[in-house]
Design a protein around this motif. Structure first.
Motif, PDB file in Angstrom:
ATOM      1  N   PRO A  35       0.894  -1.308   0.080  1.00  0.00           N
ATOM      2  CA  PRO A  35      -0.054   0.004   0.273  1.00  0.00           C
ATOM      3  C   PRO A  35       0.662   1.311   0.072  1.00  0.00           C
ATOM      4  CG  PRO A  35      -0.971  -1.625   1.414  1.00  0.00           C
ATOM      5  CD  PRO A  35       0.286  -2.170   1.054  1.00  0.00           C
ATOM      6  N   ASP A  36       1.702   1.370   0.650  1.00  0.00           N
ATOM      7  CA  ASP A  36       2.780   2.522   0.835  1.00  0.00           C
ATOM      8  C   ASP A  36       3.944   2.596   0.214  1.00  0.00           C
ATOM      9  OD1 ASP A  36       0.736   3.389   2.669  1.00  0.00           O
ATOM     10  OD2 ASP A  36       1.631   2.310   4.175  1.00  0.00           O
ATOM     11  N   PHE A  37       4.377   1.365  -0.424  1.00  0.00           N
ATOM     12  CA  PHE A  37       5.818   1.202  -1.421  1.00  0.00           C
ATOM     13  C   PHE A  37       5.476   0.170  -1.983  1.00  0.00           C
ATOM     14  CE2 PHE A  37       6.060  -1.391   2.577  1.00  0.00           C
ATOM     15  CZ  PHE A  37       6.780  -2.430   2.192  1.00  0.00           C
ATOM     16  N   VAL A  38       6.868   0.200  -3.066  1.00  0.00           N
ATOM     17  CA  VAL A  38       6.876  -0.859  -4.019  1.00  0.00           C
ATOM     18  C   VAL A  38       8.333  -1.294  -3.998  1.00  0.00           C
ATOM     19  CG1 VAL A  38       7.294   0.519  -6.134  1.00  0.00           C
ATOM     20  CG2 VAL A  38       6.585  -1.458  -6.367  1.00  0.00           C
TER      21      VAL A  38
ATOM     22  N   GLY B  34      10.183  -0.576  10.591  1.00  0.00           N
ATOM     23  CA  GLY B  34       9.387  -1.038  11.157  1.00  0.00           C
ATOM     24  C   GLY B  34       8.149  -0.979  10.404  1.00  0.00           C
ATOM     25  N   ARG B  35       8.245  -0.840   9.100  1.00  0.00           N
ATOM     26  CA  ARG B  35       6.893  -0.775   8.441  1.00  0.00           C
ATOM     27  C   ARG B  35       6.880  -2.033   7.102  1.00  0.00           C
ATOM     28  NH1 ARG B  35       6.730   5.516   7.321  1.00  0.00           N
ATOM     29  NH2 ARG B  35       4.860   4.878   6.224  1.00  0.00           N
ATOM     30  N   GLY B  36       7.697  -3.102   7.438  1.00  0.00           N
ATOM     31  CA  GLY B  36       7.602  -3.953   6.527  1.00  0.00           C
ATOM     32  C   GLY B  36       8.489  -4.074   5.313  1.00  0.00           C
ATOM     33  N   VAL B  37       8.981  -2.727   5.125  1.00  0.00           N
ATOM     34  CA  VAL B  37      10.156  -2.674   3.925  1.00  0.00           C
ATOM     35  C   VAL B  37      11.207  -3.863   4.075  1.00  0.00           C
ATOM     36  CG1 VAL B  37      11.710  -1.073   2.643  1.00  0.00           C
ATOM     37  CG2 VAL B  37       9.459  -0.165   3.725  1.00  0.00           C
ATOM     38  N   GLY B  38      11.988  -3.955   5.041  1.00  0.00           N
ATOM     39  CA  GLY B  38      12.958  -5.030   5.123  1.00  0.00           C
ATOM     40  C   GLY B  38      12.345  -6.149   4.817  1.00  0.00           C
ATOM     41  N   ASP B  39      11.248  -6.810   5.300  1.00  0.00           N
ATOM     42  CA  ASP B  39      10.599  -8.118   4.879  1.00  0.00           C
ATOM     43  C   ASP B  39      10.496  -8.342   3.418  1.00  0.00           C
ATOM     44  OD1 ASP B  39       9.997  -9.013   7.947  1.00  0.00           O
ATOM     45  OD2 ASP B  39       9.298  -7.078   7.956  1.00  0.00           O
ATOM     46  N   ALA B  40       9.774  -7.114   2.824  1.00  0.00           N
ATOM     47  CA  ALA B  40       9.541  -7.080   1.404  1.00  0.00           C
ATOM     48  C   ALA B  40      10.852  -7.237   0.565  1.00  0.00           C
ATOM     49  CB  ALA B  40       8.792  -5.958   1.079  1.00  0.00           C
ATOM     50  N   LEU B  41      11.932  -6.426   0.991  1.00  0.00           N
ATOM     51  CA  LEU B  41      13.075  -6.564   0.311  1.00  0.00           C
ATOM     52  C   LEU B  41      13.831  -8.028   0.256  1.00  0.00           C
ATOM     53  CD1 LEU B  41      14.630  -3.259   1.532  1.00  0.00           C
ATOM     54  CD2 LEU B  41      14.315  -3.577  -0.967  1.00  0.00           C
ATOM     55  N   LEU B  42      13.664  -8.661   1.562  1.00  0.00           N
ATOM     56  CA  LEU B  42      14.381  -9.990   1.775  1.00  0.00           C
ATOM     57  C   LEU B  42      13.615 -10.930   0.976  1.00  0.00           C
ATOM     58  CD1 LEU B  42      16.419 -11.614   2.905  1.00  0.00           C
ATOM     59  CD2 LEU B  42      15.190 -11.733   4.963  1.00  0.00           C
ATOM     60  N   ASP B  43      12.198 -10.789   0.869  1.00  0.00           N
ATOM     61  CA  ASP B  43      11.317 -11.843   0.197  1.00  0.00           C
ATOM     62  C   ASP B  43      11.723 -11.574  -1.229  1.00  0.00           C
ATOM     63  OD1 ASP B  43      10.088 -12.730   2.556  1.00  0.00           O
ATOM     64  OD2 ASP B  43       8.239 -11.307   2.012  1.00  0.00           O
ATOM     65  N   ALA B  44      11.946 -10.396  -1.894  1.00  0.00           N
ATOM     66  CA  ALA B  44      12.352 -10.299  -3.218  1.00  0.00           C
ATOM     67  C   ALA B  44      13.437 -10.965  -3.724  1.00  0.00           C
ATOM     68  CB  ALA B  44      11.978  -8.680  -3.575  1.00  0.00           C
TER      69      ALA B  44
END
Length: 300
Positions: free
Chosen positions: A4-7, A82-92
């Motif tokens: 929702p807040d980043f890509v 703390g907003r899920g950016v690190g999780d999304a980067l690692l998943d990618a």
């Protein structure tokens, strides 16, 4: 990969270099004091890079995957932590490794980020070391298979990963409550946080005597939180013949040992099929087991 807040997306190095540099210099050079000459290296043009941008296109996070199958340069600017950016980067990055059909991936985690990587299925490997003036821990995971657990340290990491990723349920089958593992302070802290946050921890034991005589801390925690932590004792011969031990959560994570008196086994956090099998096995055994009344606090 949209949020929702980043890509988060894979990027071409040369075209994205200004944005990659903006994030990495902010985090590594200015915030952590890493020399600029170390931060950019000869591997950079050879790596897969992922970049997170906010809704206005501003760079907020980076990560890379090297030809040596290593994740690195994971960074998120302060306002977005703390907003899920690190999780999304690692998943990618894990998805990029999967696309390459790599079997394993590794990384050097800053010690205060070890818990973050445990939640994504990485296990510690080797001793901690200093890199660019910062303490690090080597970590590794299988891309699409269970991680081998070889010793107590890896077993503890596997359990911490299971607890931290559980949603509402954590099930443990143990022979004697695993002294040296289930009584470790960091794991006790994780159990307590899980229980007081609304989680349910159920534990099946084959032999309650040793844990009771040792006043195992998990028994004391269950006495303080009886609505969240429950014990049952295995008595049926068909169940007592089971030689293994396991833990499983409700998010597809599990840690399984063929021999319940040893720590060696396998673990994975994203295998819902195997997790469903273990949860079904646990439930069948739980229904046959008797309540662990000897663990109840006096007066209850």
């Amino acid at each position: 990969m949209s949020h929702p807040d980043f890509v988060v997306e894979a990027v071409e190095y040369a075209a994205a270099l200004p944005d990659l540099r903006a994030v990495r210099e902010t985090v590594f050079v200015r915030e952590q004091g890493v020399p600029a000459g170390i931060e950019l290296d000869a591997l950079d043009p050879l790596c897969d890079h992922v970049l997170a941008r906010d809704t206005e296109g501003r760079p907020i996070g980076t990560g890379r995957l090297t030809p040596e199958h290593r994740i690195g340069r994971m960074a998120v600017v302060p306002d977005w932590r703390g907003r899920g950016v690190g999780d999304a980067l690692l998943d990618a990055l894990i998805e990029r490794a999967r696309a390459h059909r790599w079997r394993t991936i590794a990384l050097h985690a800053q010690v205060d980020a070890i818990g973050f990587y445990l939640r994504h299925g990485f296990l510690p490997e080797g001793k901690q070391f200093e890199e660019a003036g910062i303490q690090h821990q080597g970590m590794v995971r299988m891309v699409d298979g269970p991680n081998p657990v070889a010793d107590r340290e890896a077993a503890l990491a596997a359990m911490l990963g299971l607890v931290s990723t559980a949603r509402r349920e954590l099930l443990i089958y143990s022979r004697e409550l695993d002294p040296g593992l289930l009584d470790q302070p960091e794991l006790m802290t994780a159990f307590r946080h899980f229980a007081i946050s609304g989680g349910e921890l159920r534990i099946l034991l084959q032999n309650p005597g040793p844990a009771q005589r040792a006043a195992a801390p998990l028994i004391g925690l269950a006495q303080r939180l009886p609505s969240s932590i429950g014990f049952r004792i295995v008595e049926e011969p068909v169940d007592r013949d089971f030689a293994g031990a396991y833990a499983v959560n409700d998010r597809g994570g599990w840690y399984y040992r063929n021999l319940g008196h040893r720590f060696e086994g396998e673990t994975r956090l994203d295998a819902p099929g195997r997790a469903r099998q273990l949860r079904a096995l646990f439930q069948e055994t739980w229904e046959r087991a008797r309540p662990g009344v000897e663990f109840r606090a006096l007066g209850l």
